[in-house]
Enzyme design. Structure first.
Site: not given
Lengths: 183, 586
Positions: B52, B114, B164
């Site tokens: 990244e 997570f 998300k």
């Protein structure tokens, strides 16, 4: 070359000025993280915070007002103002200490005093002299509410100390400019 | 356009509406819906990087070479933390980047889920602004505002963190007509009286100097054009910071070369002795000023900057002008042409004569060799052999970077991509990927050191996958050269950990990546090898084995002033170079 010179590759601090204390009023969007942004700026750049108060002041416009008391050299104070001012969620920064007429600064303190007998009477007398109000009472304690400039509150607490001060809670300074104009 | 779509679709639609053609990224759990939306479209091309950090540097290279906003897409947790170095780099060098990060679903935020990290908390000090989008209604505005903030004012990186569940949520997307942000209004036009005062100072100057920086490049090509006109109209000398190279053509006689810690003798002496300093778009960085109390002691200082917080931060200036370089230069040039009074020609000639004496010192001179390649020679040859080409240069950080700045001559802006403020080793290779993508037909060279380039070497794989024929020109001295130089000069030659044992065979490494490897260690073979590199239409790693002991001069040692520069052995001795008349002024 002279190797006794500094062995860092950064220039030494060479400019020294006297430090001053300034009160800044900061108008910000009332959104998550904005306070963290302000505080992070101060800690990240090594500025001081002597006092800090925050509260929403204009519900409709979603604006909060932060009052910061800070100490630094004039160059650092200028930097603080400019660094704050360029933050996206910060609308305005006003240095309340450089206004043509000094701004009004107040804070509120709640002082819990525990004692019996003569100390109790003396505490009430002092509170009266300082125009502090009793906002809670038991047979062995009082909580006083006092509003005023920081110096007045300092004075009140100092006098109360021998009479049995248990704890003090202070709001920190809120400031507003005099006259008809807003910030 | 207004229609219902998912948050993920909004992200891609907003990118398309913002004119984003290339997106550098790396998928992961928390951005899968966005990758799914990307899969169905072909107007936004995704460039898969290998780390990244590489994505952000590539976006920086893309942005710096085009003037557009670079765009990055990474996942939550490690995706975001890996991007932090790139974001900080972009903040330090004022590069417009929008970085979209995935986040765990809103109901899990704060639960140590997570791949969860506090992305907005971590990136707050290393971005110009950041968002955590908690409702689908906020998403379109946040996305478009992010681009506006990244590119306007003093540019910088902006992070948009999208949980998300928001990516899956449906909402109404529309592109805002304008982005009226309440608190954020950068001042672009300068105060007229300030510009007038500046021009008045310029007409009376005896020893004037333009000191320009990356702000000119960020302001766009118009600023460079106006700068050239103004400098030529005034006849004043000009120097520039590392970030500002290319804004003024290096071939012009009024150009003094780069200033600062490794700047030329003439640029630094002119800074020290000038009576009027006109700083346009530079920020008095500590690499430029050296010792602050001895920094240009006798000059009146004008400082043009779009960011008020740059004013009086390091150096107290006499005339601050807040505004965008293009606007300021436009006003300055117009006023200069209108003003009848001009500086005394004879005085200015005297100043140029003095500068000529400083130039005669030939501070960049070095002892060449027939046996071993000198790094300066390698860059001189690279420059000479690519002069007639459409070339873009990126660099890593260290000695090679300074030599590139000294010996590669830039004529145009946006041709020079380097990590100035943060000094990020490993910047150049991924940046070259971004540059090559933006300029497919051009020659893109990363002038590298062998230590730096190993930090992001994995991006060779990106270059090969996307058929980007970048040239990685490594000046290989087996040392972290700048560290070694400091250890030699300041730590008694105790080379603690600056020598790299067990370096890879760069030719074989190139081949392992399905790229081309070339090695050269003889000065006599260098030209042919460079030409071979240029002619290969594939990514190349060029292992240029250079003198291990060479130091980068001139150099302002720590805690010293501009007039206390060290020069190499090869530079002309002061007594030889300076006339009797000049001596008085030195």
């Amino acid at each position: 070359m002279n190797t006794t010179a500094s062995t860092t590759h950064y220039p030494a601090q060479t400019i020294t000025q006297r430090t001053e204390t300034h009160t800044l009023s900061v108008l910000v969007d009332n959104e998550p993280g904005v306070l963290a942004r302000v505080i992070g700026l101060f800690s990240g750049r090594g500025y001081n915070i002597d006092s800090l108060t925050v509260s929403e002041t204009e519900h409709q416009k979603h604006l909060s007002r932060i009052t910061i008391v800070t100490t630094g050299t004039p160059m650092v104070i200028e930097q603080i103002i400019n660094q704050l001012d360029r933050q996206v969620p910060i609308h305005r920064v006003v240095d309340m200490s450089t206004l043509s007429v000094p701004a009004i600064e107040r804070e509120l303190a709640m002082v819990k005093v525990r004692g019996k007998g003569e100390n109790r009477v003396e505490a009430l007398r002092l509170a009266d002299a300082f125009r502090a109000r009793v906002i809670d009472a038991t047979t062995e304690s009082f909580i006083f509410e006092i509003t005023g400039a920081s110096a007045k509150i300092e004075g009140f607490i100092a006098l109360m100390m021998p009479l049995g001060v248990v704890e003090v809670s202070r709001t920190g300074i809120a400031a507003i400019s005099r006259g008809p104009e807003g910030m | 356009m207004t229609r219902e779509m998912t948050g993920a679709e909004m992200v891609i639609q907003a990118l398309a509406d913002q004119g984003v053609e290339h997106l550098f990224g790396y998928p992961g759990g928390a951005v899968l819906p966005i990758y799914d939306a990307l899969f169905e479209r072909n107007d936004v091309r995704h460039i898969l990087v290998r780390h990244e950090q590489g994505a952000v540097h590539a976006a920086e290279g893309y942005a710096r070479s085009t003037g557009k906003v670079g765009c990055v897409l990474v996942t939550s947790g490690p995706g975001a933390t890996n991007a932090v170095t790139g974001l900080t780099d972009a903040l330090c060098d004022s590069i417009p980047v929008v970085c979209i990060t995935g986040q765990v679903p809103t109901h899990l935020i704060g639960n140590d889920a997570f791949q969860e990290c506090d992305t907005v908390g971590i990136t707050r000090p290393c971005t110009k602004y950041n968002y955590l989008v908690k409702t689908i209604e906020d998403l379109p505005r946040a996305l478009h505002e992010a681009f506006h903030i990244a590119r306007s004012g003093r540019p910088g990186p902006v992070v948009v963190d999208i949980p998300k569940d928001i990516q899956f949520a449906k909402g109404v997307y529309s592109m805002p007509e304008e982005i009226p942000h309440k608190g954020y209004r950068p001042k672009l036009k300068p105060d007229a009286d300030k510009v007038k005062a500046a021009v008045a100072l310029m007409t009376k100057a005896k020893r004037p100097l333009f000191y320009t920086g990356g702000g000119i490049i960020n302001s766009g090509p118009a600023a460079s054009k106006l700068l050239r006109e103004l400098v030529q109209a005034t006849g004043f000398p000009i120097t520039s910071t590392l970030m500002g190279l290319g804004a003024y053509p290096a071939s012009d006689p009024q150009w003094l070369g780069m200033l600062g810690m490794h700047g030329t003798w003439e640029a630094n002496w002119a800074m020290h002795d000038c009576d009027l300093m006109i700083n346009i778009g530079a920020r008095f960085d500590d690499r430029i000023t050296g010792r602050l109390d001895a920094f240009s002691p006798g000059s009146t200082k004008i400082h043009v900057d779009i960011d008020p917080s740059s004013i009086n931060k390091n150096v107290k200036v006499d005339l601050p002008i807040i505004g965008d370089c293009t606007h300021v230069l436009e006003d300055m040039l117009r006023l200069w042409r209108e003003t009848k009074a001009k500086p005394d020609k004879k005085t200015l000639d005297g100043w140029w004569k003095q500068i000529g004496n400083w130039r005669a010192r030939k501070s960049l001179a070095y002892h060449n060799s027939k046996e071993i390649i000198k790094p300066q020679y390698a860059i001189e040859r690279l420059y000479a052999l690519t002069r007639d080409r459409d070339v873009y240069i990126t660099t890593e950080v260290g000695q090679h970077q300074m030599w590139a700045a000294q010996f590669f001559k830039f004529e145009e802006p946006n041709r020079w991509m380097t990590s100035g403020g943060l000094g990020t080793m490993g910047y150049g290779l991924p940046a070259s990927v971004g540059v090559q993508l933006a300029h497919p037909g051009s020659l893109v060279i990363d002038i590298a050191g062998e230590a730096s380039v190993l930090m992001t070497m994995q991006e060779m794989s990106t270059a090969v996958q996307h058929r980007l024929p970048v040239k990685i020109f490594i000046l290989n001295n087996q040392y972290m050269g700048m560290v070694r130089q400091w250890q030699e000069l300041l730590h008694g030659g105790r080379y603690a950990e600056s020598y790299t044992h067990s370096l890879p065979d760069f030719v074989k490494l190139a081949e392992a990546y399905h790229a081309v490897g070339i090695r050269c260690d003889k000065p006599g073979e260098l030209d042919a090898a460079i030409i071979e590199m240029i002619n290969v239409d594939k990514p190349v790693i060029f292992d240029c084995v250079v003198d291990q002991a060479e130091n980068c001069f001139p150099m302002i040692p720590s805690g010293r002033a501009h007039n206390e520069m060290l020069v190499g052995d090869a530079a002309e001795r002061l007594e030889d170079a300076i006339t009797e008349e000049g001596k008085v002024m030195v």
